[in-house]
Design an enzyme around this catalytic site. Structure first.
Site, PDB file in Angstrom:
ATOM      1  CD  GLU A 101     -32.354-141.087 -44.817  1.00 10.06           C
ATOM      2  OE1 GLU A 101     -32.115-142.269 -44.510  1.00 10.06           O
ATOM      3  OE2 GLU A 101     -31.817-140.127 -44.261  1.00 10.06           O
ATOM      4  CG  ASP A 102     -32.446-146.048 -42.950  1.00 10.65           C
ATOM      5  OD1 ASP A 102     -32.300-144.826 -43.147  1.00 10.65           O
ATOM      6  OD2 ASP A 102     -32.007-146.604 -41.934  1.00 10.65           O
ATOM      7  CG  ASP A 105     -37.430-140.951 -35.639  1.00  9.92           C
ATOM      8  OD1 ASP A 105     -38.325-140.319 -35.070  1.00  9.92           O
ATOM      9  OD2 ASP A 105     -36.832-141.898 -35.100  1.00  9.92           O
ATOM     10  CG  PHE A 154     -35.177-149.128 -31.196  1.00 10.72           C
ATOM     11  CD1 PHE A 154     -34.446-149.645 -32.262  1.00 10.72           C
ATOM     12  CD2 PHE A 154     -34.543-148.267 -30.315  1.00 10.72           C
ATOM     13  CE1 PHE A 154     -33.113-149.316 -32.452  1.00 10.72           C
ATOM     14  CE2 PHE A 154     -33.197-147.934 -30.493  1.00 10.72           C
ATOM     15  CZ  PHE A 154     -32.493-148.458 -31.565  1.00 10.72           C
ATOM     16  CG  ASP A 161     -27.561-149.061 -36.362  1.00 12.20           C
ATOM     17  OD1 ASP A 161     -28.333-148.169 -36.778  1.00 12.20           O
ATOM     18  OD2 ASP A 161     -26.638-148.833 -35.551  1.00 12.20           O
ATOM     19  NE  ARG A 167     -25.501-150.111 -39.814  1.00 10.79           N
ATOM     20  CZ  ARG A 167     -26.055-148.924 -39.589  1.00 10.79           C
ATOM     21  NH1 ARG A 167     -27.211-148.629 -40.125  1.00 10.79           N
ATOM     22  NH2 ARG A 167     -25.456-148.041 -38.807  1.00 10.79           N
TER      23      ARG A 167
HETATM   24  C1  PRP Z   1     -31.025-142.509 -39.392  1.00  9.89           C
HETATM   25  C2  PRP Z   1     -31.719-142.656 -40.728  1.00  9.89           C
HETATM   26  C3  PRP Z   1     -31.946-141.236 -41.156  1.00  9.89           C
HETATM   27  C4  PRP Z   1     -32.113-140.502 -39.843  1.00  9.89           C
HETATM   28  C5  PRP Z   1     -33.568-140.279 -39.584  1.00  9.89           C
HETATM   29  O1  PRP Z   1     -29.653-142.375 -39.614  1.00  9.89           O
HETATM   30  O2  PRP Z   1     -30.948-143.371 -41.648  1.00  9.89           O
HETATM   31  O3  PRP Z   1     -30.857-140.713 -41.884  1.00  9.89           O
HETATM   32  O4  PRP Z   1     -31.572-141.322 -38.811  1.00  9.89           O
HETATM   33  O5  PRP Z   1     -33.769-139.596 -38.391  1.00  9.89           O
HETATM   34  P1  PRP Z   1     -34.439-138.152 -38.335  1.00  9.89           P
HETATM   35  O6  PRP Z   1     -35.616-138.152 -39.246  1.00  9.89           O
HETATM   36  O7  PRP Z   1     -34.843-138.012 -36.876  1.00  9.89           O
HETATM   37  O8  PRP Z   1     -33.409-137.130 -38.716  1.00  9.89           O
HETATM   38  P2  PRP Z   1     -28.555-142.581 -38.476  1.00  9.89           P
HETATM   39  O9  PRP Z   1     -28.074-141.218 -38.044  1.00  9.89           O
HETATM   40  O10 PRP Z   1     -29.076-143.493 -37.405  1.00  9.89           O
HETATM   41  O11 PRP Z   1     -27.347-143.237 -39.254  1.00  9.89           O
HETATM   42  P3  PRP Z   1     -27.218-144.682 -39.976  1.00  9.89           P
HETATM   43  O12 PRP Z   1     -28.102-144.628 -41.194  1.00  9.89           O
HETATM   44  O13 PRP Z   1     -25.765-144.745 -40.338  1.00  9.89           O
HETATM   45  O14 PRP Z   1     -27.634-145.754 -39.004  1.00  9.89           O
END
Ligand code: PRP
Length: 182
Positions: A101-102, A105, A154, A161, A167
Site C-alpha cells: 500500500e502507499d 489512513d 494531505f 494524488d 502521482r
Molecule cells: C488510498 C490508498 C489506500 C486508501 C487508504 O486509495 O491508496 O488504498 O486510500 O485509506 P483508508 O486507510 O482510509 O482506507 P484511494 O482510494 O485514494 O485510491 P488510489 O490509490 O487510486 O489513489
C-alpha cells in the site's frame, strides 16, 4: 526534475530518504520471505511507484498481482466493506502474500482487503505501507511493515494524488491547504 507548483506547500520526504528507507524495509522482507514463494499485490493506483521500487530492492523472487479496491463505511465488521474494481488473477491458496500500500489512513481499505483475501486461504498474509497515519485510524489494523509514519497532512507525490495529479513526483510533498479548503 519535475516542476514544483505553488499548490505544493513543501517537500515532506525526499526521493533520497525514500530510497534509503526502502532498502532497509526490503532487507527486512527478504529476511522474512527467505526461500518462500511470494506473491506481492499492488493496490492501485497509489502503490504503483512504491511497489516497483520495493520489489526491485528485494532479492526474494516475487510474482506481481494488481488490485483496485475502495472501502466504504467503517471497517469494524468482520467482512469490512470493500468494493473490488479489479481482482488478482492468481490463486493465493497456500501462498505467501504481501499486500503493498502507499498509505494507511482510516485503515478501512486494508481491513476489508485483508479479511477478503484471508477467505482465500493463503499460507500467510502481511502488509507493507510506504506511509502510515496512525492518528487517523478507525479500523482495528496496523501494518506489518511501515516505511514512514506521518502526521495528518494531505500528502501527494510518489504515487499519491490530489484529483489524479502529482502521482509522478519523485518525492512525498504536502499539498497547500488553500488547494482543498476553497
Ligand atoms: C488510498 C490508498 C489506500 C486508501 C487508504 O486509495 O491508496 O488504498 O486510500 O485509506 P483508508 O486507510 O482510509 O482506507 P484511494 O482510494 O485514494 O485510491 P488510489 O490509490 O487510486 O489513489
Amino acid at each position: 526534475m519535475k516542476t514544483q507548483t505553488n499548490e505544493i506547500e513543501r517537500e515532506l520526504i525526499s526521493a533520497e530518504q525514500i530510497a534509503k528507507r526502502i532498502k532497509e524495509v526490503a532487507a527486512e522482507l527478504d529476511a522474512y520471505y527467505d526461500g518462500k514463494e511470494l506473491i506481492a499485490i499492488c493496490v492501485l493506483k497509489g502503490s504503483i511507484i512504491f511497489f516497483a521500487d520495493l520489489l526491485r530492492a528485494m532479492h526474494t523472487p516475487v510474482s506481481m498481482e494488481f488490485m483496485k479496491v475502495s472501502s466504504y463505511g467503517s471497517g469494524t465488521t468482520s467482512s469490512g466493506k470493500l468494493s473490488v474494481a479489479l481482482d488478482i488473477l492468481s490463486n493465493i491458496e497456500g501462498k505467501y502474500v504481501l499486500i503493498v500500500e502507499d498509505i494507511i489512513d482510516s485503515g478501512n481499505t486494508m481491513y476489508g482487503l485483508m479479511n477478503m483475501l484471508r477467505t482465500r486461504n493463503p499460507a500467510d498474509i502481511r502488509m507493507v505501507t510506504l506511509l502510515d497515519k496512525p492518528s487517523r485510524r478507525t479500523a482495528d489494523i496496523s501494518p506489518d511493515y511501515t516505511c514512514f509514519e506521518i502526521e495528518d497532512e494531505f500528502v501527494i507525490g510518489y504515487g499519491l494524488d490530489y484529483a489524479e495529479k502529482y502521482r509522478d513526483l519523485p518525492y512525498v510533498g504536502v499539498l497547500s491547504r488553500s488547494v482543498y479548503e476553497n
